[in-house]
Design a protein around this motif. Structure first.
Motif, mmCIF file in Angstrom:
data_model
loop_
_atom_site.group_PDB
_atom_site.id
_atom_site.type_symbol
_atom_site.label_atom_id
_atom_site.label_comp_id
_atom_site.label_asym_id
_atom_site.label_seq_id
_atom_site.Cartn_x
_atom_site.Cartn_y
_atom_site.Cartn_z
ATOM 1 N N ARG D 10 0.815 -1.202 0.000
ATOM 2 C CA ARG D 10 0.000 0.000 0.000
ATOM 3 C C ARG D 10 0.854 1.259 0.000
ATOM 4 O O ARG D 10 1.885 1.326 0.663
ATOM 5 C CB ARG D 10 -0.883 -0.009 1.249
ATOM 6 N N GLN D 12 1.678 4.609 1.279
ATOM 7 C CA GLN D 12 1.416 5.459 2.439
ATOM 8 C C GLN D 12 1.184 6.897 2.010
ATOM 9 O O GLN D 12 0.446 7.640 2.655
ATOM 10 C CB GLN D 12 2.569 5.369 3.432
ATOM 11 N N ARG D 15 -2.418 7.150 1.111
ATOM 12 C CA ARG D 15 -3.243 7.093 2.331
ATOM 13 C C ARG D 15 -3.249 8.440 3.035
ATOM 14 O O ARG D 15 -4.297 8.967 3.381
ATOM 15 C CB ARG D 15 -2.701 6.003 3.259
ATOM 16 N N TRP D 53 -9.442 0.449 -0.244
ATOM 17 C CA TRP D 53 -9.025 0.340 1.159
ATOM 18 C C TRP D 53 -10.103 0.721 2.150
ATOM 19 O O TRP D 53 -9.970 0.452 3.351
ATOM 20 C CB TRP D 53 -7.787 1.209 1.391
ATOM 21 N N TRP D 54 -11.147 1.400 1.681
ATOM 22 C CA TRP D 54 -12.247 1.765 2.572
ATOM 23 C C TRP D 54 -13.570 1.437 1.902
ATOM 24 O O TRP D 54 -13.666 1.503 0.668
ATOM 25 C CB TRP D 54 -12.207 3.265 2.875
ATOM 26 N N VAL D 60 -13.440 6.483 5.592
ATOM 27 C CA VAL D 60 -12.270 7.330 5.378
ATOM 28 C C VAL D 60 -12.210 8.412 6.454
ATOM 29 O O VAL D 60 -11.172 8.629 7.082
ATOM 30 C CB VAL D 60 -12.318 7.986 3.982
ATOM 31 N N GLU D 63 -11.376 7.135 9.941
ATOM 32 C CA GLU D 63 -9.929 6.923 10.100
ATOM 33 C C GLU D 63 -9.198 8.256 10.164
ATOM 34 O O GLU D 63 -8.253 8.424 10.955
ATOM 35 C CB GLU D 63 -9.386 6.072 8.942
#
Lengths: 195, 195, 195, 195
Positions: D10, D12, D15, D53-54, D60, D63
């Motif tokens: 993934r 980062q 993210r 990822w979500w 989202v 997080e």
DNA sequence: TTGTAAACGAGACGGTACGTCCTGTCTTTTA
DNA sequence: TAAAAGACAGGACGTACCGTCTCGTTTACAA
């Protein structure tokens, strides 16, 4: 919810705007770059209004082209078969060689992988025109200009096949003046008159 | 970066796996449902390995088809032009009517909106075959079987046009037995022998 | 245009059908899956009839819930404050724990991002009930059961806060038997009686 | 195809960009006006990278908020339970009253109709913090400051319930100075020390 | 035998377009 | 003129592929 919308309540204003916008975009940007979103935006229309009446952009453009080209016109019938075939095929070549030709090719292309569109294309465009031409050839059979056993249906395919061959396979540029195949074709199916 | 990969270091194993997987998927699921991801997965290959050597799935499948069909074979030359044209066009019809025909149609379709593929298609498939046929017709001119002024290049288009017309426009199913247009065609361009 | 429809001409039959259909759908399918279209269809009503009288489905359901629950009833006043608080909060828990509770949660949720609904919710539901309870507490102050300086308004929030905390944050299932906070609460605000 | 992406690969960078962009948009425009497309665009990221990822924008933002707020910090333990409870609840009020509070409310709201999000919210936020507070109360039991039979778990709900009641039901503005319920609460559960 | 450079498998990424869904408005017809 | 019916503009949603871009890993030739 609304399985089948009611055609009588359909907005003719939206229909017109969609067909016009679709064709303009397709001619200007090329078929592949046209999106349903863009058509909707250009027509000032909600996307759902397009999907409510057409299965996708291909069908929109097919209807737009048919709408623009008008219904299958009477094929020429001057009494002289050769002259009629020549002028008729030349008209087709000129249409396909115009700006609309590119859109047309894309549509025929899409029909290769979309059976629904293929049928729509056949039924709304090719079939009517082929039947007109077949009728013209039948008339020539009746006058004795063509052999009595001439298979007029498939003969229409033989008449236009070479044109679409060039258009779709791109082996040479389209040229309205190039109608040699009409001549060969006629020689082959004309009533024997040598002796 | 990777301007041009070195063909000598290319993995023939991967190439084979890609071509085979692509064709199998296309025949089984239909061209449209084949994705580059799926080809890569089925071939046990990284996606980049496909994009390194081909511009897209269309080119992969074109190469796969060419690979499967073999190089342009010599056109028949039995001395009897009519028999040769008939058997030659029948062979084309049989090929297009097979499972590969559907893939082939999709490829021709994609070429309509992809100039690069169109050129590739023309250069790797149509051009060689058309030249073989043109040579065959030129031979017939030389033997006097055809008129001296026969335009052998465009004649090839007239020969195969009707076949592709049916294939691409779907006005009737392909039929190897239907070779009437060859007859008409010959009547039109044969040396005059009436008197 | 439709500045303000005339309430006297309003169809009570439609209003009833809408409220009933909305609540039934919400309980059966969950608030989120209810759409204005679905309510209209289930009520046999035009969509515009809903939008004419309510700003959206949330308000319809709020009215439906209020209509179902009935007006704010008198809070219990048995003379024993502890017993009254206990039975009162238990009644709230039972209501929220019923099938309607889920709809209620969704409504409170929607109010978080819809100020209009939030105000409607406060004014039509929370405010009347809070005032009833505040009056009950004021009465307890008057009898000397509660300290003279007890802030009865905010005390109501302290009484019901833990219930809504569980309901909305889901940290534990609602349980009518769990009224411990009433006891602590009372201990805190009761008039001192130790000595 | 890729049922479960590999977290080790993934990015980062992506993210971070997504979390930052999401929170900024939510604070600036309000939760309801944030769309996944907008987050993706603002983060310079493909939409699929978010959905990979979500499950949606709510997760989202949850997080993002957790990331911004930091992990559950140790609750204060000065030895004076009253002071600790007061400062702790005041800190919560201040957080909820900040710009993030609006986003937080919307998230709690969405959780009402999204069980997955509700669980995520509970597990990633409420549970850890409630456990810290419960531990603090347990410590007070150990020192004899609270009654031995105090139900420390549910007591945490009683502590924070009134705050969330105000926040979510909007019956009054949040006010850090208003900590009366802590006092009542303590009186109720403190070890008896009247005599 | 090892060093090194390129192709390789794997798969995450930014991005485009899709077709569906729902909202709230507008239009037409009926009572 | 309210109401039933439903088409409309608008726009967010989640999905499917695309073609690019890293990653480590193999493979093949060079030292």
């Amino acid at each position: 919810m609304n399985a089948t919308p009611n055609p009588e309540l359909r907005s003719q204003r939206s229909r017109r705007a969609i067909l016009d916008a679709a064709l303009e975009l397709a001619v200007r940007d090329g078929y592949a770059r046209v999106t349903v979103d863009a058509i909707a935006a250009a027509a000032g229309v909600g996307k759902q209004t397009i999907y409510r009446w057409w299965p996708g952009k291909a069908s929109v453009l097919l209807e737009a082209l048919n709408d623009r080209t008008g219904p299958a016109r009477d094929v020429p019938n001057s009494g002289d078969l050769g002259r009629d075939l020549t002028s008729g095929t030349q008209a087709v070549v000129r249409l396909l060689d115009s700006g609309l030709g590119t859109v047309w090719r894309a549509l025929v292309a899409e029909a290769q992988t979309d059976p629904g569109l293929a049928e729509e294309l056949r039924a709304s465009f090719f079939e009517p025109r082929m039947q007109r031409w077949q009728a013209r050839l039948d008339a020539a059979v009746a006058t004795g200009e063509l052999r009595a056993d001439a298979p007029t249906r498939t003969m229409v395919e033989h008449l236009f096949g070479p044109i679409y061959y060039r258009l779709l396979l791109g082996t040479a540029p389209l040229d309205p003046a190039d109608t040699a195949h009409v001549e060969y074709f006629l020689n082959g199916v004309r009533s024997p008159d040598c002796p």
